[in-house]
Design a protein around this motif. Structure first.
Motif, PDB file in Angstrom:
ATOM      1  N   TRP A 157       0.844  -1.204   0.000  1.00 38.15           N
ATOM      2  CA  TRP A 157       0.000   0.000   0.000  1.00 38.15           C
ATOM      3  C   TRP A 157       0.875   1.248   0.000  1.00 38.15           C
ATOM      4  O   TRP A 157       0.626   2.194  -0.760  1.00 38.15           O
ATOM      5  N   THR A 158       1.887   1.230   0.813  1.00 39.20           N
ATOM      6  CA  THR A 158       2.785   2.374   0.887  1.00 39.20           C
ATOM      7  C   THR A 158       3.487   2.612  -0.446  1.00 39.20           C
ATOM      8  O   THR A 158       3.674   3.754  -0.890  1.00 39.20           O
ATOM      9  N   ILE A 177       9.849  -2.324  -2.541  1.00 42.38           N
ATOM     10  CA  ILE A 177       9.534  -3.626  -3.121  1.00 42.38           C
ATOM     11  C   ILE A 177       8.041  -3.895  -2.996  1.00 42.38           C
ATOM     12  O   ILE A 177       7.358  -3.312  -2.140  1.00 42.38           O
ATOM     13  N   ARG A 178       7.532  -4.803  -3.851  1.00 48.14           N
ATOM     14  CA  ARG A 178       6.096  -5.120  -3.842  1.00 48.14           C
ATOM     15  C   ARG A 178       5.825  -6.538  -3.326  1.00 48.14           C
ATOM     16  O   ARG A 178       4.687  -6.993  -3.361  1.00 48.14           O
ATOM     17  N   TYR A 179       6.862  -7.235  -2.889  1.00 46.97           N
ATOM     18  CA  TYR A 179       6.724  -8.627  -2.460  1.00 46.97           C
ATOM     19  C   TYR A 179       6.088  -9.486  -3.570  1.00 46.97           C
ATOM     20  O   TYR A 179       5.200 -10.294  -3.323  1.00 46.97           O
ATOM     21  N   ASP A 180       6.595  -9.283  -4.807  1.00 46.48           N
ATOM     22  CA  ASP A 180       6.127 -10.108  -5.920  1.00 46.48           C
ATOM     23  C   ASP A 180       6.872 -11.446  -5.889  1.00 46.48           C
ATOM     24  O   ASP A 180       7.575 -11.756  -4.908  1.00 46.48           O
ATOM     25  N   GLU A 181       6.722 -12.253  -6.937  1.00 50.38           N
ATOM     26  CA  GLU A 181       7.319 -13.598  -6.956  1.00 50.38           C
ATOM     27  C   GLU A 181       8.836 -13.532  -6.792  1.00 50.38           C
ATOM     28  O   GLU A 181       9.431 -14.359  -6.079  1.00 50.38           O
ATOM     29  N   THR A 182       9.451 -12.552  -7.428  1.00 50.42           N
ATOM     30  CA  THR A 182      10.905 -12.432  -7.317  1.00 50.42           C
ATOM     31  C   THR A 182      11.321 -12.096  -5.889  1.00 50.42           C
ATOM     32  O   THR A 182      12.266 -12.686  -5.334  1.00 50.42           O
ATOM     33  N   MET A 231       4.287   5.743   7.697  1.00 53.60           N
ATOM     34  CA  MET A 231       3.267   6.099   6.702  1.00 53.60           C
ATOM     35  C   MET A 231       2.062   5.158   6.740  1.00 53.60           C
ATOM     36  O   MET A 231       0.956   5.539   6.351  1.00 53.60           O
ATOM     37  N   ALA A 232       2.279   3.930   7.146  1.00 52.68           N
ATOM     38  CA  ALA A 232       1.179   2.964   7.177  1.00 52.68           C
ATOM     39  C   ALA A 232       1.202   2.222   8.497  1.00 52.68           C
ATOM     40  O   ALA A 232       1.492   1.033   8.577  1.00 52.68           O
ATOM     41  N   TYR A 245      -4.833  -2.744   5.343  1.00 54.86           N
ATOM     42  CA  TYR A 245      -4.390  -2.086   4.119  1.00 54.86           C
ATOM     43  C   TYR A 245      -4.546  -3.011   2.921  1.00 54.86           C
ATOM     44  O   TYR A 245      -4.260  -4.232   2.988  1.00 54.86           O
ATOM     45  N   HIS A 246      -4.952  -2.435   1.803  1.00 55.69           N
ATOM     46  CA  HIS A 246      -4.979  -3.118   0.510  1.00 55.69           C
ATOM     47  C   HIS A 246      -4.601  -2.102  -0.543  1.00 55.69           C
ATOM     48  O   HIS A 246      -5.166  -1.004  -0.591  1.00 55.69           O
ATOM     49  N   ALA A 247      -3.649  -2.429  -1.350  1.00 58.13           N
ATOM     50  CA  ALA A 247      -3.148  -1.494  -2.343  1.00 58.13           C
ATOM     51  C   ALA A 247      -4.282  -0.970  -3.219  1.00 58.13           C
ATOM     52  O   ALA A 247      -5.137  -1.728  -3.670  1.00 58.13           O
ATOM     53  N   GLY A 248      -4.279   0.349  -3.416  1.00 57.65           N
ATOM     54  CA  GLY A 248      -5.294   0.970  -4.251  1.00 57.65           C
ATOM     55  C   GLY A 248      -6.565   1.345  -3.517  1.00 57.65           C
ATOM     56  O   GLY A 248      -7.496   1.906  -4.119  1.00 57.65           O
TER      57      GLY A 248
END
Length: 836
Positions: free
Chosen positions: A686-687, A697-702, A745-746, A762-765
């Protein structure tokens, strides 16, 4: 008594002048005529008497018996003994001299002649008789002669058959003439069975013969059966069902004198039980009736698996016509087909050509030896598949007969091409000459190249300390020869006398050819070891390993499975090489590959003969059953696994990476990956959305893959990580400044006036959400904000029973407008709660 027709009265005589004229005008001709028309005996004589044909005339025959019998018949018609003007030559027989002009030869001899004399010096014409049988040798030879005629325009080529697709042959021979003679000698009454053939083919055939005899029909009976087993069964049944009738077998393994007896008129009625050896070219005297089982055994080579198959298959309609034609050669006859009229309609029109069902390596060696170039570019009468050519070429390269690229034979390949044997058997002889067991190898090659010399299922005894079926057969063949192939000796030792004689004769031919090449026949000190090494050198693709001592199962290259023959004397060998791989089963039983004529292999031979064929694979892998990372060391040679073991020590970096990959699939739950971890992940995402400039970072697969690897450091088993706390490792994926920034911030929760905390989700967007009872919000007049005041929190206001009263991001408006309306009702329902 039937009238024996003079050659002039045979149907083929009606086109004699046309044949002579065509041969004088051109050098190619196709001749067709029904069976019994006299093609095989008369057309060669037309050429012999034609002034335009100079030099020898070679008449190619598919079978040895036909070559000999036809030569004898033609010589008799010309008032001579065989060997004068007319002679014959087969692999084991020769009758003729330098003055012989008309030669009846087996098809396999023409390629040998071409190798000795690429221009076929002294030959004026070549006749392909019974070309419809489409042997690989005939197909290749026709292409070679077509090519040769560019340099030898005087060389005549004739192609003949009763059931030939003449149009395709004429087209291949550049539109050459086609002449056809009409009319069979005598009519044939063809009848069909009421029901399909049973499993006991021999018994069905015997009953059909008994039916002919009971009807009082005169004349001998020719019965077509698929093999020797069925012939023996039919002989027993015929002798039981019939009276004063002579029952005779006719097949390729019979001694020449017994075959000759069949070809002579009999004094009593005869029943001749034959394989397809009698299907073409031959006129068996006295035959008026044919009984046809409609079956034949055809060889097929599965190049992909290196397996030789001998399949029992229905014959084609063309083959059935050939067989029926044996009945109408001397008088009106009958043909009783042991299949139904409906089955006749479903039969294939023609028998598939050998070019599509046999091993091509011998043909490729011949083409390369004659500088015909790339076999894929050769002008085949009917081209084989690219796959079969590629597989055969690969085999020749593996044997060292062709180089790694190109199609010029190696020195070894040139030597092997001079041997009258399959290239693999030539490779065996070459290796044996080097090792010092050439005589044993010549016998072994003959055993492999001819028909089996030992009765199936015969148990052999290993000798000289080497477990080898093939060497045992060689030794027992020597003993049979020393005993003069006496029937009693052969019967006692399980030897098939006829094939054993042929194998011995073939071995002499091979040995002589090898000595002509200058190869040494000096014996080695240890002949058994020399023999084993030679067989391994010739059959490296048939190297195998026993899986365990408790079964007969073996592993071949590419992890293929096979089973060792039960009668093998190499059952105690761990490593072995099979000179023969057959596929057995069918008719309701599962198919399996069977290893026979097996020889023990010793590991030091592999190191010596194939030093570059060894591979060691050290593999670290995930074991799904045990949920852990394991390491396996696998050693192979010639594509066969010699050792496959697990090793305790595992590289920690590889282990961590493999374990992390499994965690990434989600199939292995991490108990330490709690709700708190997911909440932190959502706060960071979210931040990152609100502050893109921060590049969080977005904590994606990578990102998760990196976290999983950190989690798995030092571990190789799932149980070592499944309960491991994850939050600290997940947080450490961010730099310390970024962690503090996210916290600010969050925040995970905000303080409320009454001392409680407002937990945020929190949920992005989306705006962050919080839930609180009205009483907990007393004193909080303005909507709380996060992200340095950029984003208002969406508050879900709850009644005392935790039911939603209102969801709002305007807390001031709620107190001003919403709360007064709701308080009256809520106070009535919940009088004990504080209401301001």
């Amino acid at each position: 008594m039937a009238v024996v027709l003079k050659p002039a009265h045979l149907p083929i005589g009606t086109i004699r002048e046309a044949i002579t004229a065509a041969v004088q005008r051109g050098n190619r001709l196709v001749v067709t005529a029904p069976t019994g028309s006299g093609k095989s005996t008369q057309v060669p004589q037309f050429l012999l008497d034609c002034p335009a044909v100079r030099g020898q005339i070679l008449v190619l025959q598919p079978r040895r018996l036909a070559a000999r019998v036809l030569a004898e018949r033609v010589a008799a018609e010309r008032g001579e003994a065989p060997g004068q003007t007319v002679g014959y030559r087969t692999r084991f027989e020769h009758c003729g001299d330098a003055g012989t002009r008309l030669w009846f030869i087996t098809e396999g001899l023409l390629p040998r002649r071409l190798l000795d004399s690429p221009l076929l010096d002294g030959v004026g014409a070549v006749v392909f008789d019974e070309f419809h049988e489409r042997s690989l040798t005939a197909d290749v030879s026709l292409g070679l002669l077509r090519r040769l005629q560019a340099r030898r325009p005087d060389l005549r080529v004739l192609v003949m058959s009763a059931t030939l697709d003449a149009e395709s042959v004429c087209r291949f021979l550049d539109g050459c003439p086609h002449l056809h003679a009409e009319g069979r000698l005598y009519p044939i009454d063809i009848g069909y069975a009421d029901r399909p053939l049973s499993a006991e083919v021999g018994d069905d055939a015997a009953r059909a013969v008994a039916g002919i005899v009971s009807q009082g029909l005169e004349g001998d009976v020719l019965v077509f059966l698929p093999g020797v087993h069925e012939i023996r069964r039919a002989m027993e049944s015929c002798r039981r069902l019939l009276g004063q009738v002579e029952v005779l077998p006719l097949y390729g393994d019979l001694p020449p004198e017994m075959q000759h007896r069949v070809m002579q008129p009999g004094s009593v009625r005869r029943v001749i039980l034959a394989t397809n050896i009698a299907e073409t070219s031959l006129t068996v005297p006295g035959v008026r009736h044919v009984v046809d089982s409609g079956l034949a055994r055809q060889s097929r080579y599965d190049a992909g698996r290196g397996v030789n198959l001998l399949e029992l298959t229905p014959i084609s309609r063309a083959a059935a016509d050939q067989r029926a034609g044996r009945a109408g050669r001397e008088a009106p006859g009958t043909c009783r087909r042991l299949w139904t009229a409906g089955e006749q309609q479903r039969k294939a029109s023609r028998t598939p050509a050998e070019v599509h069902r046999v091993d091509l390596s011998e043909a490729i060696v011949l083409l390369c030896a004659l500088d015909a170039g790339d076999p894929t570019q050769f002008d085949w009468f009917e081209a084989p598949t690219a796959e079969s050519l590629s597989l055969a070429t690969g085999e020749l390269r593996d044997l060292g007969l062709l180089p790694a690229a190109g199609f010029r034979l190696t020195a070894l390949g040139r030597d092997v091409s001079r041997l009258p044997a399959h290239p693999r058997l030539g490779r065996l002889l070459c290796a044996a000459a080097h090792e010092g067991c050439l005589e044993e190898a010549a016998l072994a090659a003959a055993v492999l190249g001819e028909r089996p010399v030992v009765r199936p299922g015969t148990a052999l005894t290993t000798r000289d300390g080497l477990q080898s079926d093939l060497l045992a057969v060689v030794d027992v063949l020597r003993e049979a020869h020393a005993a003069g192939f006496r029937p009693a000796f052969c019967e006692e030792h399980g030897i098939l006398g006829g094939p054993a004689r042929q194998a011995w004769a073939a071995a002499r031919i091979l040995l002589t050819a090898a000595l002509r090449l200058g190869w040494s026949a000096a014996p080695a000190k240890d002949r058994a070891q020399a023999f084993g090494r030679s067989v391994l050198a010739a059959f490296p693709d048939r190297f195998a390993r026993r899986r365990d001592a408790g079964t007969l199962l073996c592993e071949l290259r590419h992890c293929r499975s096979a089973e060792l023959a039960r009668e093998s004397c190499a059952r105690d060998a761990h490593l072995l090489v099979a000179a023969e791989i057959r596929e057995v089963g069918g008719r309701g039983r599962p198919l399996k590959s069977l290893l026979s004529l097996v020889t023990e292999v010793r590991e030091e031979w592999l190191l010596d003969l194939f030093p570059d064929a060894w591979q060691c694979e050290d593999t670290t892998f995930w074991d799904e059953r045990r949920h852990q990372v394991l390491r396996r060391v696998r050693t192979t040679c010639l594509g066969v696994t010699l050792e496959d073991r697990e090793v305790q020590t595992v590289d920690p970096h590889q282990a961590a990476e493999l374990l992390a990959d499994q965690l990434a699939t989600g199939s292995l739950p991490l108990h330490g990956w709690t709700r708190e971890v997911e909440e932190w992940v959502e706060r960071v995402r979210w931040t990152a959305t609100v502050f893109p400039e921060r590049a969080l970072i977005r904590y994606d697969e990578t990102d998760r893959a990196v976290i999983y690897r950190d989690l798995c450091v030092g571990a190789s088993r799932y149980r070592e990580v499944k309960d491991k706390p994850c939050l600290d490792i997940v947080r450490r994926a961010l730099a310390w400044d970024d962690i503090r920034f996210v916290e600010e911030m969050a925040p995970g929760a905000l303080p409320l006036p009454a001392g409680r905390r407002l937990r945020l989700e929190y949920h992005a967007g989306q705006p962050p959400k919080g839930r609180a009872r009205i009483q907990d919000l007393y004193g909080l007049q303005q909507t709380p904000r996060v992200a340095a005041g950029r984003v208002a929190v969406l508050i879900e206001i709850l009644a005392p029973n935790m039911r939603t009263v209102q969801i709002t991001d305007d807390l001031e408006g709620f107190w001003r407008e919403g709360y007064p309306r709701a308080r009256k009702e809520l106070a009535r329902k919940y009088p004990k709660h504080e209401w301001r």
